[in-house]
Enzyme design. Structure first.
Site, PDB file in Angstrom:
ATOM      1  CG  LEU A 145      -2.019  -0.989   1.373  1.00  0.00           C
ATOM      2  CD1 LEU A 145      -2.738  -0.792   2.715  1.00  0.00           C
ATOM      3  CD2 LEU A 145      -3.014  -0.882   0.232  1.00  0.00           C
ATOM      4  CG  ASP A 146       0.307   4.416  -2.796  1.00  0.00           C
ATOM      5  OD1 ASP A 146       1.055   3.569  -3.320  1.00  0.00           O
ATOM      6  OD2 ASP A 146      -0.552   5.061  -3.440  1.00  0.00           O
ATOM      7  NE  ARG A 147       6.786   6.510   5.150  1.00  0.00           N
ATOM      8  CZ  ARG A 147       8.072   6.524   5.438  1.00  0.00           C
ATOM      9  NH1 ARG A 147       8.967   6.532   4.470  1.00  0.00           N
ATOM     10  NH2 ARG A 147       8.489   6.507   6.689  1.00  0.00           N
TER      11      ARG A 147
ATOM     12  CB  THR B 171      -3.009   4.330   1.799  1.00  0.00           C
ATOM     13  OG1 THR B 171      -2.074   3.245   1.673  1.00  0.00           O
ATOM     14  CG2 THR B 171      -2.933   5.182   0.556  1.00  0.00           C
TER      15      THR B 171
END
Length: 232
Positions: free
Chosen positions: A67-69, A71
């Site tokens: 997951l993107d940092r 999020t």
């Protein structure tokens, strides 16, 4: 409310057995190590397993997806080398289904719909651009959204991805005038206090790689007031 099996050292464990472990990622955590040198979530989980089972030596842990940092939400890891390739195959074949929740300030043009764009990533600024038709180096991106709750100043959207592209949800929603709350990179006008963006990997449905049972796991929402108002 979704169940949390364990919460230690800020690690929320949602599910664990001999083969897999599923955690609820906090905003700011990176799933795998990167050039920042910050301790990744994978190492936090390894430390948790080492302590819990009093393991000597190295702990095996396979990273299945990221997951993107900024999020939050559900992240699945493999605890065995037997399970990892099977989980990788589920994700590659898109038989593992992820559902996201996100908060946007502007109302989408329809209460539900499908967005189709061609996304092109720029590695220099770690940002993707959405185009309405194919351009050189672009990849087709498809997502489905629906409004599931209307708050005083925001709309809660449920997102199902048909493809998994770089920053896909962020850039596609921004392209229709609905940037995600806190997402300065894609056009929201103000950051969130904790530097997060209001994008949460809410549920994950998949077949267990060894037991062959169907699992549906749900990650509790972040604790801030706005997210808590989104509990249905």
């Amino acid at each position: 409310m979704p169940k949390v099996l364990s919460s230690k050292n800020n690690l929320q464990v949602l599910y664990e057995d001999n083969h897999i472990i599923v955690v609820n990622k906090r905003a700011g955590d990176i799933v795998q190590g990167d050039k920042t040198g910050d301790k990744p979530l994978s190492e936090v989980v390894k430390s948790y397993l080492k302590d819990k089972y009093n393991k000597q030596g190295n702990v095996y842990l396979g990273v299945v997806h990221r997951l993107d940092r900024p999020t939050t939400g559900i992240v699945l890891f493999s605890k065995t080398s037997k399970a990892l390739p099977r989980l990788n195959k589920l994700f590659a074949e898109k038989t593992a289904k992820k559902t996201y929740w996100t908060l946007v300030k502007n109302q989408p043009p329809k209460t539900s719909g499908t967005l189709v764009h061609w996304l092109k990533k720029n590695p220099k600024n770690n940002k993707s651009t959405a185009y309405i038709k194919a351009v050189e180096g672009s990849k087709k991106a498809i997502l489905h959204y629906k409004i599931i709750k209307t708050l005083d100043n925001f709309y809660l959207l449920e997102i199902d991805l048909e493809t998994g592209r770089h920053h896909q949800i962020r850039v596609q929603l921004s392209s229709i005038g609905c940037p995600i709350k806190g997402d300065l990179k894609y056009g929201f006008n103000r950051s969130n206090k904790d530097a997060s963006i209001s994008l949460h990997a809410r549920t994950l449905c998949f077949t267990h790689p060894v037991k062959k049972e169907d699992l549906k796991l749900t990650a509790p929402l972040p604790k801030d007031v706005l997210w808590q108002a989104c509990n249905l």
